[in-house]
Design a protein around this motif. Structure first.
Motif, PDB file in Angstrom:
ATOM      1  N   VAL A 221       0.870  -1.181   0.000  1.00  0.00           N
ATOM      2  CA  VAL A 221       0.000   0.000   0.000  1.00  0.00           C
ATOM      3  C   VAL A 221       0.898   1.219   0.000  1.00  0.00           C
ATOM      4  O   VAL A 221       1.711   1.398   0.916  1.00  0.00           O
ATOM      5  CB  VAL A 221      -0.933   0.042   1.228  1.00  0.00           C
ATOM      6  N   PHE A 222       0.790   2.041  -1.033  1.00  0.00           N
ATOM      7  CA  PHE A 222       1.505   3.313  -1.080  1.00  0.00           C
ATOM      8  C   PHE A 222       0.564   4.402  -0.562  1.00  0.00           C
ATOM      9  O   PHE A 222      -0.465   4.677  -1.179  1.00  0.00           O
ATOM     10  CB  PHE A 222       1.932   3.659  -2.507  1.00  0.00           C
ATOM     11  N   LEU A 223       0.909   5.002   0.573  1.00  0.00           N
ATOM     12  CA  LEU A 223       0.042   6.029   1.139  1.00  0.00           C
ATOM     13  C   LEU A 223       0.073   7.329   0.332  1.00  0.00           C
ATOM     14  O   LEU A 223      -0.719   8.234   0.595  1.00  0.00           O
ATOM     15  CB  LEU A 223       0.410   6.297   2.596  1.00  0.00           C
ATOM     16  N   GLU A 224       0.981   7.419  -0.616  1.00  0.00           N
ATOM     17  CA  GLU A 224       0.926   8.430  -1.668  1.00  0.00           C
ATOM     18  C   GLU A 224       1.731   7.868  -2.843  1.00  0.00           C
ATOM     19  O   GLU A 224       2.533   6.950  -2.675  1.00  0.00           O
ATOM     20  CB  GLU A 224       1.437   9.791  -1.224  1.00  0.00           C
ATOM     21  N   ASP A 225       1.517   8.397  -4.030  1.00  0.00           N
ATOM     22  CA  ASP A 225       2.006   7.716  -5.230  1.00  0.00           C
ATOM     23  C   ASP A 225       3.367   8.200  -5.723  1.00  0.00           C
ATOM     24  O   ASP A 225       3.632   8.193  -6.924  1.00  0.00           O
ATOM     25  CB  ASP A 225       0.964   7.840  -6.358  1.00  0.00           C
ATOM     26  N   TRP A 226       4.287   8.549  -4.821  1.00  0.00           N
ATOM     27  CA  TRP A 226       5.625   8.993  -5.248  1.00  0.00           C
ATOM     28  C   TRP A 226       6.341   7.950  -6.108  1.00  0.00           C
ATOM     29  O   TRP A 226       6.991   8.335  -7.081  1.00  0.00           O
ATOM     30  CB  TRP A 226       6.506   9.323  -4.037  1.00  0.00           C
ATOM     31  N   PRO A 227       6.254   6.642  -5.810  1.00  0.00           N
ATOM     32  CA  PRO A 227       6.988   5.675  -6.646  1.00  0.00           C
ATOM     33  C   PRO A 227       6.438   5.580  -8.070  1.00  0.00           C
ATOM     34  O   PRO A 227       7.048   4.936  -8.918  1.00  0.00           O
ATOM     35  CB  PRO A 227       6.778   4.336  -5.909  1.00  0.00           C
ATOM     36  N   LEU A 228       5.293   6.198  -8.311  1.00  0.00           N
ATOM     37  CA  LEU A 228       4.629   6.107  -9.610  1.00  0.00           C
ATOM     38  C   LEU A 228       4.742   7.402 -10.397  1.00  0.00           C
ATOM     39  O   LEU A 228       4.079   7.575 -11.419  1.00  0.00           O
ATOM     40  CB  LEU A 228       3.148   5.747  -9.414  1.00  0.00           C
ATOM     41  N   GLN A 229       5.605   8.306  -9.938  1.00  0.00           N
ATOM     42  CA  GLN A 229       5.761   9.602 -10.606  1.00  0.00           C
ATOM     43  C   GLN A 229       6.808   9.561 -11.710  1.00  0.00           C
ATOM     44  O   GLN A 229       7.287  10.594 -12.161  1.00  0.00           O
ATOM     45  CB  GLN A 229       6.130  10.673  -9.577  1.00  0.00           C
ATOM     46  N   GLY A 230       7.162   8.373 -12.135  1.00  0.00           N
ATOM     47  CA  GLY A 230       8.100   8.170 -13.232  1.00  0.00           C
ATOM     48  C   GLY A 230       7.938   6.737 -13.722  1.00  0.00           C
ATOM     49  O   GLY A 230       6.953   6.070 -13.401  1.00  0.00           O
ATOM     50  N   MET A 231       8.883   6.252 -14.478  1.00  0.00           N
ATOM     51  CA  MET A 231       8.819   4.873 -14.958  1.00  0.00           C
ATOM     52  C   MET A 231       8.910   3.906 -13.775  1.00  0.00           C
ATOM     53  O   MET A 231       9.839   3.997 -12.972  1.00  0.00           O
ATOM     54  CB  MET A 231       9.974   4.606 -15.924  1.00  0.00           C
ATOM     55  N   PRO A 232       7.947   2.999 -13.635  1.00  0.00           N
ATOM     56  CA  PRO A 232       7.997   2.039 -12.516  1.00  0.00           C
ATOM     57  C   PRO A 232       9.243   1.153 -12.605  1.00  0.00           C
ATOM     58  O   PRO A 232       9.519   0.567 -13.651  1.00  0.00           O
ATOM     59  CB  PRO A 232       6.717   1.212 -12.721  1.00  0.00           C
ATOM     60  N   GLU A 233       9.977   1.094 -11.485  1.00  0.00           N
ATOM     61  CA  GLU A 233      11.198   0.284 -11.447  1.00  0.00           C
ATOM     62  C   GLU A 233      11.175  -0.571 -10.180  1.00  0.00           C
ATOM     63  O   GLU A 233      11.891  -0.311  -9.218  1.00  0.00           O
ATOM     64  CB  GLU A 233      12.447   1.184 -11.470  1.00  0.00           C
ATOM     65  N   PHE A 234      10.323  -1.582 -10.205  1.00  0.00           N
ATOM     66  CA  PHE A 234      10.162  -2.432  -9.042  1.00  0.00           C
ATOM     67  C   PHE A 234      10.906  -3.755  -9.241  1.00  0.00           C
ATOM     68  O   PHE A 234      11.171  -4.166 -10.371  1.00  0.00           O
ATOM     69  CB  PHE A 234       8.676  -2.695  -8.778  1.00  0.00           C
ATOM     70  N   SER A 235      11.209  -4.416  -8.118  1.00  0.00           N
ATOM     71  CA  SER A 235      12.036  -5.630  -8.165  1.00  0.00           C
ATOM     72  C   SER A 235      11.187  -6.889  -8.291  1.00  0.00           C
ATOM     73  O   SER A 235      11.697  -7.986  -8.044  1.00  0.00           O
ATOM     74  CB  SER A 235      12.899  -5.710  -6.903  1.00  0.00           C
ATOM     75  N   TRP A 236       9.913  -6.756  -8.673  1.00  0.00           N
ATOM     76  CA  TRP A 236       9.069  -7.923  -8.867  1.00  0.00           C
ATOM     77  C   TRP A 236       8.439  -7.870 -10.259  1.00  0.00           C
ATOM     78  O   TRP A 236       8.262  -6.800 -10.835  1.00  0.00           O
ATOM     79  CB  TRP A 236       7.990  -8.022  -7.783  1.00  0.00           C
ATOM     80  N   PRO A 237       8.109  -9.007 -10.828  1.00  0.00           N
ATOM     81  CA  PRO A 237       7.527  -9.029 -12.172  1.00  0.00           C
ATOM     82  C   PRO A 237       6.135  -8.390 -12.196  1.00  0.00           C
ATOM     83  O   PRO A 237       5.451  -8.300 -11.168  1.00  0.00           O
ATOM     84  CB  PRO A 237       7.446 -10.531 -12.505  1.00  0.00           C
ATOM     85  N   GLN A 238       5.735  -7.978 -13.374  1.00  0.00           N
ATOM     86  CA  GLN A 238       4.398  -7.416 -13.559  1.00  0.00           C
ATOM     87  C   GLN A 238       3.329  -8.432 -13.162  1.00  0.00           C
ATOM     88  O   GLN A 238       3.484  -9.632 -13.382  1.00  0.00           O
ATOM     89  CB  GLN A 238       4.197  -7.016 -15.022  1.00  0.00           C
ATOM     90  N   LYS A 239       2.275  -7.910 -12.549  1.00  0.00           N
ATOM     91  CA  LYS A 239       1.101  -8.706 -12.149  1.00  0.00           C
ATOM     92  C   LYS A 239       1.421  -9.802 -11.130  1.00  0.00           C
ATOM     93  O   LYS A 239       0.653 -10.759 -10.970  1.00  0.00           O
ATOM     94  CB  LYS A 239       0.429  -9.335 -13.382  1.00  0.00           C
ATOM     95  N   SER A 240       2.553  -9.673 -10.447  1.00  0.00           N
ATOM     96  CA  SER A 240       2.921 -10.707  -9.472  1.00  0.00           C
ATOM     97  C   SER A 240       2.720 -10.269  -8.032  1.00  0.00           C
ATOM     98  O   SER A 240       2.621 -11.112  -7.138  1.00  0.00           O
ATOM     99  CB  SER A 240       4.382 -11.119  -9.668  1.00  0.00           C
ATOM    100  N   LEU A 241       2.670  -8.962  -7.788  1.00  0.00           N
ATOM    101  CA  LEU A 241       2.556  -8.437  -6.428  1.00  0.00           C
ATOM    102  C   LEU A 241       1.564  -7.271  -6.451  1.00  0.00           C
ATOM    103  O   LEU A 241       1.859  -6.234  -7.048  1.00  0.00           O
ATOM    104  CB  LEU A 241       3.933  -7.968  -5.941  1.00  0.00           C
TER     105      LEU A 241
END
Length: 319
Positions: A221-241
Motif C-alpha cells: 500500500v503506497f500512502l501516496e504515489d511517489w513511486p509512480l511519478q516516473g517509470m515504474p522500477e520495481f524488483s518484482w515481475p508485472q502482475k505478481s505483487l
C-alpha cells in the motif's frame, strides 16, 4: 409618424432593459494558494475553482477574477507566507488555501481575516485562525479503501508492506490508521518511511524487498504515489505483487497499464475546488454561509470498472 415614435420608444426601452440585465452586480477577486504549483492535484483543485467561478459569474451577473498564487518550487523560505502577502497587494477578497504544516501562517492569516478577507481551508487548517469553511478529506476512509482493495488480491494469510512519509503528519497517520483498521496489525509485515519523492521512494521499496528474505511481503500500500511519478522500477515481475496507491497524479496510470498497480484511491480534488469557490463567492456576493463550517468529502476507489472515466476527468482537469 406617431407609430414610428412609439416603435422608437419601445426599442429604446427594450435596449435599456437589456443593458440593465447585463450590468455587473459585483466584481470580486479570489486567490488559490495550494502547497505548490507543480502538483497535479492542486491543478485539479484550481480547475474546479475556475469552473465554478465561471458558472456563478453567468448565473449571478457578476465578475470573479481567480488568481493562482500557489508557490513555485523555487526554494523560497516560507513560500505560502509570501503568497499571502501578495493577497494584500492584489486586493484579494477571498482566499482558498491548503496550509502547509511546517510554515508559520497564523499571523498573516489572522491579519487577512482582520482585514475582512474570507478564508476557506482545504486539506489542513491553521487552528488559531478559524475559516468560515474547512473542506477536510476523509483520510482514514482513504486508508480503509486502500486496505480493502488490497485485501481482495492477497493470498490467505498474506502480509503487506506500507509506504509512508518520513515524520508523517496527521494526513499520513490517518491513512495508516485506516489501513490498519482493515488489515490489522498481523496483516502488516513492515512500514517503510521515505522522503516524499520518486527516487527516495523507489530506493526505500528496493531495500525493503531485499530485507524480506523469507518473502513474507505479498502486496504494497503506497500512502501516496511517489513511486509512480516516473517509470515504474520495481524488483518484482508485472502482475505478481498487488499494489494499491493513493493517487495524486495521472502519471500513476502508467504503472497500472504496465500491470504493477491493482487500483487507486482518489480524493475528489476537482470538487474541493468547486465547493470552495461556490461557498466563498456566495459569501462575498450574497453574504450566505454553508450550514456547517466543516465539510468532510469521501475518497473514491478507482479500479478496472471506472478507471477510464477518471482518466478522462484528469485530462479535463489539467487542460
Amino acid at each position: 409618424m406617431q407609430r414610428v415614435l412609439i416603435f422608437i420608444l419601445c426599442l429604446s426601452f427594450s435596449l435599456g432593459a437589456y443593458g440593465q440585465n447585463n450590468e455587473l452586480l459585483g466584481t470580486y477577486k479570489i486567490a488559490f494558494i495550494g502547497q505548490d504549483n507543480e502538483s497535479a492535484k492542486y491543478k485539479a483543485v484550481f480547475a474546479g475553482i475556475e469552473s465554478e467561478a465561471k458558472r456563478l459569474c453567468s448565473e449571478y451577473s457578476i465578475e470573479v477574477e481567480v488568481i493562482q498564487l500557489s508557490p513555485q518550487n523555487s526554494g523560497l523560505e516560507n513560500p505560502q507566507s509570501a503568497a499571502l502577502a501578495k493577497t494584500f497587494l492584489e486586493d484579494i477578497e477571498g482566499i482558498i488555501i491548503s496550509p502547509v504544516s511546517d510554515e508559520p501562517l497564523d499571523t498573516l492569516l489572522g491579519l487577512s481575516k482582520a482585514h475582512g478577507k474570507e478564508i476557506v481551508y482545504i486539506e489542513n487548517s491553521v487552528t488559531s485562525v478559524a475559516p468560515f469553511l474547512f473542506i477536510k478529506p476523509d483520510e482514514v476512509e482513504a486508508g480503509r479503501l486502500a486496505g480493502r482493495a488490497l485485501l481482495k488480491k492477497l493470498p490467505t494469510g498474506g502480509r503487506v508492506a506500507i509506504l509512508s512519509k518520513v515524520n508523517p503528519d496527521q494526513t499520513f497517520q490517518n491513512r495508516l490508521l485506516g489501513v490498519k483498521k482493515v488489515l490489522g496489525y498481523k496483516g502488516i509485515e513492515t512500514i517503510v518511511y521515505t522522503e516524499p519523492n520518486y527516487q527516495s521512494a523507489l530506493s526505500a521499496i528496493k531495500q525493503a524487498m531485499q530485507a524480506d528474505v523469507n518473502h513474507y511481503i505479498k502486496g504494497w500500500v503506497f500512502l501516496e504515489d511517489w513511486p509512480l511519478q516516473g517509470m515504474p522500477e520495481f524488483s518484482w515481475p508485472q502482475k505478481s505483487l498487488p499494489v494499491v496507491a493513493i493517487q495524486t497524479s495521472p502519471t500513476a496510470y502508467l504503472a497500472y497499464d504496465l500491470g504493477y498497480v491493482e487500483s487507486f484511491v482518489l480524493h475528489p480534488y476537482f470538487e474541493w475546488g468547486t465547493i470552495s469557490a461556490n461557498s466563498i463567492i456566495k459569501k462575498l456576493f450574497k453574504g450566505t454561509v454553508p450550514q456547517s463550517d466543516r465539510i468532510k468529502l469521501k475518497p473514491i476507489s478507482v479500479d478496472w470498472q471506472n478507471i477510464a472515466l477518471y482518466r478522462n476527468y484528469w485530462k479535463a482537469w489539467l487542460e
